[in-house]
Structure formats: C-alpha cells, structure tokens
Write an enzyme that holds these catalytic residues in place. Sequence first.
Site, PDB file in Angstrom:
ATOM      1  N   HIS A 150      -1.779   5.592  -7.419  1.00 31.95           N
ATOM      2  CA  HIS A 150      -3.239   5.744  -7.341  1.00 31.95           C
ATOM      3  C   HIS A 150      -3.648   7.140  -6.868  1.00 31.95           C
ATOM      4  O   HIS A 150      -4.722   7.627  -7.201  1.00 31.95           O
ATOM      5  CB  HIS A 150      -3.835   4.733  -6.342  1.00 31.95           C
ATOM      6  N   ASP A 155       0.958  -1.821 -13.060  1.00 34.55           N
ATOM      7  CA  ASP A 155       0.616  -1.415 -11.692  1.00 34.55           C
ATOM      8  C   ASP A 155      -0.334  -2.487 -11.162  1.00 34.55           C
ATOM      9  O   ASP A 155      -0.732  -3.397 -11.895  1.00 34.55           O
ATOM     10  CB  ASP A 155      -0.058  -0.026 -11.687  1.00 34.55           C
ATOM     11  N   SER A 156      -0.737  -2.346  -9.902  1.00 35.63           N
ATOM     12  CA  SER A 156      -1.694  -3.300  -9.337  1.00 35.63           C
ATOM     13  C   SER A 156      -3.106  -3.082  -9.886  1.00 35.63           C
ATOM     14  O   SER A 156      -3.948  -3.968  -9.783  1.00 35.63           O
ATOM     15  CB  SER A 156      -1.727  -3.147  -7.816  1.00 35.63           C
ATOM     16  N   CYS A 202       4.304   2.012 -10.195  1.00 41.68           N
ATOM     17  CA  CYS A 202       3.819   1.505  -8.914  1.00 41.68           C
ATOM     18  C   CYS A 202       4.867   1.808  -7.848  1.00 41.68           C
ATOM     19  O   CYS A 202       5.984   1.270  -7.905  1.00 41.68           O
ATOM     20  CB  CYS A 202       3.601  -0.005  -9.037  1.00 41.68           C
ATOM     21  N   GLU A 214     -10.064   2.087  -6.043  1.00 37.96           N
ATOM     22  CA  GLU A 214     -10.404   0.991  -6.968  1.00 37.96           C
ATOM     23  C   GLU A 214     -11.911   0.731  -6.989  1.00 37.96           C
ATOM     24  O   GLU A 214     -12.435   0.210  -7.953  1.00 37.96           O
ATOM     25  CB  GLU A 214      -9.659  -0.295  -6.587  1.00 37.96           C
ATOM     26  N   CYS A 221       2.106   6.956  -4.060  1.00 37.94           N
ATOM     27  CA  CYS A 221       1.423   5.818  -4.684  1.00 37.94           C
ATOM     28  C   CYS A 221       0.760   6.378  -5.927  1.00 37.94           C
ATOM     29  O   CYS A 221       0.106   7.431  -5.873  1.00 37.94           O
ATOM     30  CB  CYS A 221       0.381   5.248  -3.717  1.00 37.94           C
ATOM     31  N   GLY A 238      -0.041  -2.825  -1.687  1.00 36.31           N
ATOM     32  CA  GLY A 238       0.541  -2.085  -0.568  1.00 36.31           C
ATOM     33  C   GLY A 238       0.550  -2.800   0.764  1.00 36.31           C
ATOM     34  O   GLY A 238       1.198  -2.346   1.711  1.00 36.31           O
TER      35      GLY A 238
HETATM   36  N1  DGL Z   1      -0.354   2.117  -7.305  1.00 33.78           N
HETATM   37  C1  DGL Z   1       0.552   1.297  -6.573  1.00 33.78           C
HETATM   38  C2  DGL Z   1       1.568   2.127  -5.854  1.00 33.78           C
HETATM   39  O1  DGL Z   1       2.001   3.109  -6.434  1.00 33.78           O
HETATM   40  C3  DGL Z   1      -0.032   0.090  -5.878  1.00 33.78           C
HETATM   41  C4  DGL Z   1      -0.958   0.355  -4.757  1.00 33.78           C
HETATM   42  C5  DGL Z   1      -1.591  -0.899  -4.186  1.00 33.78           C
HETATM   43  O2  DGL Z   1      -1.997  -1.773  -4.940  1.00 33.78           O
HETATM   44  O3  DGL Z   1      -1.662  -0.990  -2.947  1.00 33.78           O
HETATM   45  O4  DGL Z   1       2.009   1.860  -4.767  1.00 33.78           O
END
Ligand code: DGL
Length: 268
Positions: free
Chosen positions: A186, A10-11, A73, A152, A184, A43
């Site tokens: 996150h 993931d990011s 992600c 984050e 997402c 994103g």
């Molecule tokens: N957690 C990721 C997602 O599901 C990446 C979110 C991001 O870095 O903007 O989209």
Amino acid sequence: MNNKAIGIFDSGVGGLSCVKELLHCLPGENIKYLGDTLRMPYGVKTIAQLHTCAKDNVAFLQRRDVKLIAAACGTVSSNVPKEHLDNLSVPFVDVINPTVRAALKATKNKRIGIIATPATVKSNSMGRRLKELDSDVEIISVGCTDFVPLIESGHIDDDIIRASARGYLAQIQEFGVDTLILGCTHYPIIAKVIGEIMGSCVALIDSGRETAIGIKMTLEKLELLNGRSEGGTAEFFVTNNTEAFDSVAKVFLGEDAHIKSILKGIEE
Ligand code: DGL
C-alpha cells in the site's frame, strides 16, 4: 509461451503498486487482480487468519485459471510460507526477496529502514532476509498501523496522511538510513508524501514494483510469457467496498490503465 492471465492478490488497493509496474513492463499480459477488501486490513490479523485469507485468495485465482500467482502483499508474504499453501498448483511469487535485494543494491551506508504493517514487522521476515544476504547492514523497522486504513479511505495526499507519516518516520530519520523499504504494497501509493518527509537522499524501495519485476523474471525463466507487447487487459475483483477501491485505483493507476472491469464483489 502461455496465454493465461497473471493472478495477483492483496487485501485491497496495495497490490495495485505491483499492477502499475506490470502494466508498464509487461503491457501485453492479462492480469486478474483480487483485492480482499472485506477482510482488510491484513496487517493486524493473526497468522492463522492470514493463512485462511491466503488460501482463499489462491483458490479464487486458480478457479480463474491463472498461470502464476503473486502475493502482492508484504503481510501474507511474511507470515504464510509458500509451502503452507497446500492448494497452490501454479508458480508463486512473493514480496520479500525482490524487495530486499533491491534495497541491498540501493544502500551505500548500509543503514536500511523498513516500514510495513505490524504483522510484517513482528515476523521480521525482511530484516532476517537482509541480514542473511549482508550481515553488515543495520536495520530499523517501524510498524505503521494507521497507513492502510487511511490509504483505503482515500487519504493519499493530504494533511491527515502527512501528519501520520511524520510520526512514523521521525525515528527512521534519526537513525540515518539512506534506503527505506516500503514493505507494505500500500505504501508506494503515498510515496510522494513519504519522499517529501525523508528527502531526496533516501532511496525508497517500492515493494509492489519489485514484486512485479520478480513476476517478470519468473515468467521469463519458466517461459510462460504470452509473447505480446501490447493489448493486455486487467480485471479487478474485490470482496467488498467497490467504490473506495475504484476511486483509489483510478487516482493511482491513472487514465492510461486499460482497466477492463471493476467487478462488484466476488460471486462465490
Ligand atoms: N498491502 C498489504 C501488505 O503489503 C496488506 C496491508 C493490510 O491489509 O494491512 O502488507
């Protein structure tokens, strides 16, 4: 049977929502996790940039000899089709299908909300898939630009994330959804805050959790499980910002998580 680890990327901390469920449903499996914190957030990136990130992450995990890779992600899953990952040589799982299917199972009034990153909402990947599977569903999608940077930086249960969430969720509440996709990975980290605002009548679909279930089903189908029911290890790699990752990971995964190591940056 296969003793290699499961690779997840993931990011940043988002894919931990997938890891959390994997620790629960496959406690004997080893996990190698890559959080691309240097290039986070994904994103707001272009499709071309997302292709580069996804290919780099796949290459990194394949160098660690994993048996399956999951893009935990929503943004990569929505914008980089598996077929475009020409360096991929192991089975691949993404967020879209498992998440959308769980939402369709949960909804009764067929009004579904999607909150995700701007790049995921723009792709309409989840909305399109929902309609393919059930043309009667009505959908509202909202891109929540601020959530990932806030999460984050550790805003997971405070007034700042609450105010931001109230703003994004108001139009979804008005639409009368009974199911909300946290599109997402996150966002499950702030599920408590989102749940308080939406109320207990709205089912929250955790895209990380559903991806983990997708991983389990794929490993079962391909007979790639390692056959152990305990003692799995999890290794976490990040490309930058180890401290922030470490603190959110500890809060979210809790003391129970058998974290082997949090490595400072990737070595190549
Ligand atoms: N957690 C990721 C997602 O599901 C990446 C979110 C991001 O870095 O903007 O989209």
